[in-house]
Design an enzyme around this catalytic site. Structure first.
Site, PDB file in Angstrom:
ATOM      1  N   LYS A 239      -1.320  -9.460   2.666  1.00 33.09           N
ATOM      2  CA  LYS A 239      -0.618  -9.003   3.871  1.00 33.09           C
ATOM      3  C   LYS A 239      -1.514  -8.025   4.621  1.00 33.09           C
ATOM      4  CE  LYS A 239       3.166  -6.194   3.662  1.00 33.09           C
ATOM      5  NZ  LYS A 239       2.738  -5.015   4.433  1.00 33.09           N
TER       6      LYS A 239
ATOM      7  N   ASP B 275      -1.005  -6.024  -0.328  1.00 35.54           N
ATOM      8  CA  ASP B 275      -1.497  -5.497   0.954  1.00 35.54           C
ATOM      9  C   ASP B 275      -3.007  -5.332   0.963  1.00 35.54           C
ATOM     10  OD1 ASP B 275       0.653  -5.173   2.663  1.00 35.54           O
ATOM     11  OD2 ASP B 275       1.209  -3.221   1.829  1.00 35.54           O
TER      12      ASP B 275
ATOM     13  N   GLU C  26      -1.722  -5.730   8.577  1.00 35.11           N
ATOM     14  CA  GLU C  26      -0.917  -5.237   9.700  1.00 35.11           C
ATOM     15  C   GLU C  26      -1.584  -5.560  11.027  1.00 35.11           C
ATOM     16  OE1 GLU C  26      -0.034  -1.081   9.085  1.00 35.11           O
ATOM     17  OE2 GLU C  26       0.856  -1.457   7.113  1.00 35.11           O
TER      18      GLU C  26
ATOM     19  N   GLU D 244       9.021  -4.638  10.682  1.00 44.70           N
ATOM     20  CA  GLU D 244       9.524  -3.331  10.210  1.00 44.70           C
ATOM     21  C   GLU D 244      10.029  -2.472  11.364  1.00 44.70           C
ATOM     22  OE1 GLU D 244       6.914  -1.379   7.458  1.00 44.70           O
ATOM     23  OE2 GLU D 244       8.139   0.439   7.397  1.00 44.70           O
TER      24      GLU D 244
ATOM     25  N   ASP E 217       0.838  -1.203   0.000  1.00 42.15           N
ATOM     26  CA  ASP E 217       0.000   0.000   0.000  1.00 42.15           C
ATOM     27  C   ASP E 217       0.874   1.255   0.000  1.00 42.15           C
ATOM     28  OD1 ASP E 217       0.915  -0.284   2.561  1.00 42.15           O
ATOM     29  OD2 ASP E 217      -1.042  -0.117   3.539  1.00 42.15           O
ATOM     30  N   SER E 218       2.205   1.053   0.078  1.00 43.17           N
ATOM     31  CA  SER E 218       3.144   2.157  -0.124  1.00 43.17           C
ATOM     32  C   SER E 218       2.981   2.758  -1.513  1.00 43.17           C
ATOM     33  CB  SER E 218       4.584   1.667   0.067  1.00 43.17           C
ATOM     34  OG  SER E 218       4.841   0.531  -0.733  1.00 43.17           O
TER      35      SER E 218
HETATM   36  O1  KIV Z   1       3.590  -1.200   1.712  1.00 42.50           O
HETATM   37  C1  KIV Z   1       4.770  -1.566   1.746  1.00 42.50           C
HETATM   38  O2  KIV Z   1       5.592  -1.230   0.880  1.00 42.50           O
HETATM   39  C2  KIV Z   1       5.191  -2.416   2.846  1.00 42.50           C
HETATM   40  C3  KIV Z   1       6.660  -2.647   3.005  1.00 42.50           C
HETATM   41  C4  KIV Z   1       7.277  -1.471   3.658  1.00 42.50           C
HETATM   42  C5  KIV Z   1       6.938  -3.895   3.725  1.00 42.50           C
HETATM   43  O3  KIV Z   1       4.393  -2.867   3.596  1.00 42.50           O
END
Ligand code: KIV
Length: 277
Positions: free
Chosen positions: A126, A97, A128, A195, A58-59
């Site tokens: 993924k 994510d 959190e 992280e 989600d980055s």
């Molecule tokens: O969204 C992302 O890029 C991440 C990484 C920092 C692991 O979750």
């Protein structure tokens, strides 16, 4: 080398990376590499480089879409970029994510959005959080959707964590990380991203759980490492302590654009060889 080894692509490595290859890598003490990817060309380049796991993080909200936080990334964004990457590669494991707001309310929401990510091409989703999301992890796993957890600094909670800060520095924090990791494993998670965690704490967690731990700012002892690709390639210009820029894409791209502009202004580009009769 075993034919099951997830190491660089070639005749002695699997044609397709699966979760069991990450598990095998952990048991062999052979670290693996994960990078974020959001688009076709980057994904194909990383596949050619042998990167084992591509994460549509989600980055993407902050690295591509211009938001200041990943909390602005939507589920639709995730579906769009997951599709782009999944359609572009064959070998890497494709992880995506669950966006902020798509799973916190409970297992039903998590499952609905997880199914949509899988339909878009993700092979692992993924999310959190630790013990508080184990019901969501169970629901996804029960539906046949592999899950990767994410502990330590969790970017979707940047506001409640008061910014990008190293987590688990004191013993209570380290114990909490450990118990969250064990809870995620118990709930059926297949891997966990860790992280911004002190290296010694990350090593403890890596040792304590049987699923692969993938570190970012978590020292050298994790089972795998992950970086945001624009940081890894020196495109973002982000120079956090844990980042190493393995190229200077920002400088190279700027130089190329300047050269292009110069040649356009001088009429040396396009030349005869770029023009039609
Ligand atoms: O969204 C992302 O890029 C991440 C990484 C920092 C692991 O979750």
């Amino acid at each position: 080398m075993s034919t099951e080894s997830p190491a660089a692509p070639g005749p002695a490595s699997p044609a397709k990376i699966r979760l069991r290859h990450l598990q095998l890598a952990k048991s062999q003490g052979q670290p693996f590499a994960m990078l974020t990817a959001y688009d076709q060309f980057a994904a194909q380049i990383f596949e050619a480089a042998g990167i084992e796991v591509l994460l549509i993080g989600d980055s993407v909200g902050s690295t591509v879409l211009g938001h200041s936080s990943t909390t602005a990334t939507t589920h639709q964004d995730m579906l769009t970029f997951t599709g782009a990457v999944a359609r572009s590669v064959h070998r890497p494991l494709v992880m995506a994510d669950l966006a902020f707001g798509t799973y916190e309310s409970g297992p039903t929401d998590a499952l609905r959005h997880g199914v949509e990510l899988i339909r878009a091409g993700a092979e692992v989703v993924k999310l959190e959080g630790g013990v508080e999301v184990t019901a969501q992890v169970r629901a996804l796993v029960d539906a046949g959707i592999p899950v990767c957890g994410h502990l330590g600094f969790t970017p979707q909670s940047v506001n409640s964590l008061s910014g990008h800060r190293v987590q688990g520095r004191d013993e209570a924090g380290a114990e909490k990380l450990l118990s969250d990791a064990l809870a995620l494993e118990e709930a059926g998670a297949s891997a966990i991203v860790l992280e911004l965690v002190p290296a010694a704490v990350a090593a403890r967690v890596t040792d304590a759980v049987s699923v692969p731990i993938i570190g970012i700012g978590a020292g050298p002892d994790c089972d795998g490492q992950v970086l945001v690709w624009q940081d890894m390639a020196g495109l973002s210009g982000f120079q956090g302590k844990f980042v190493k820029a393995f190229a200077d894409l920002r400088g190279d791209l700027q130089q190329a654009a300047e050269q292009y502009r110069t040649e356009v202004r001088e009429r040396s580009y396009p030349g005869a060889e770029h023009s039609f009769e």
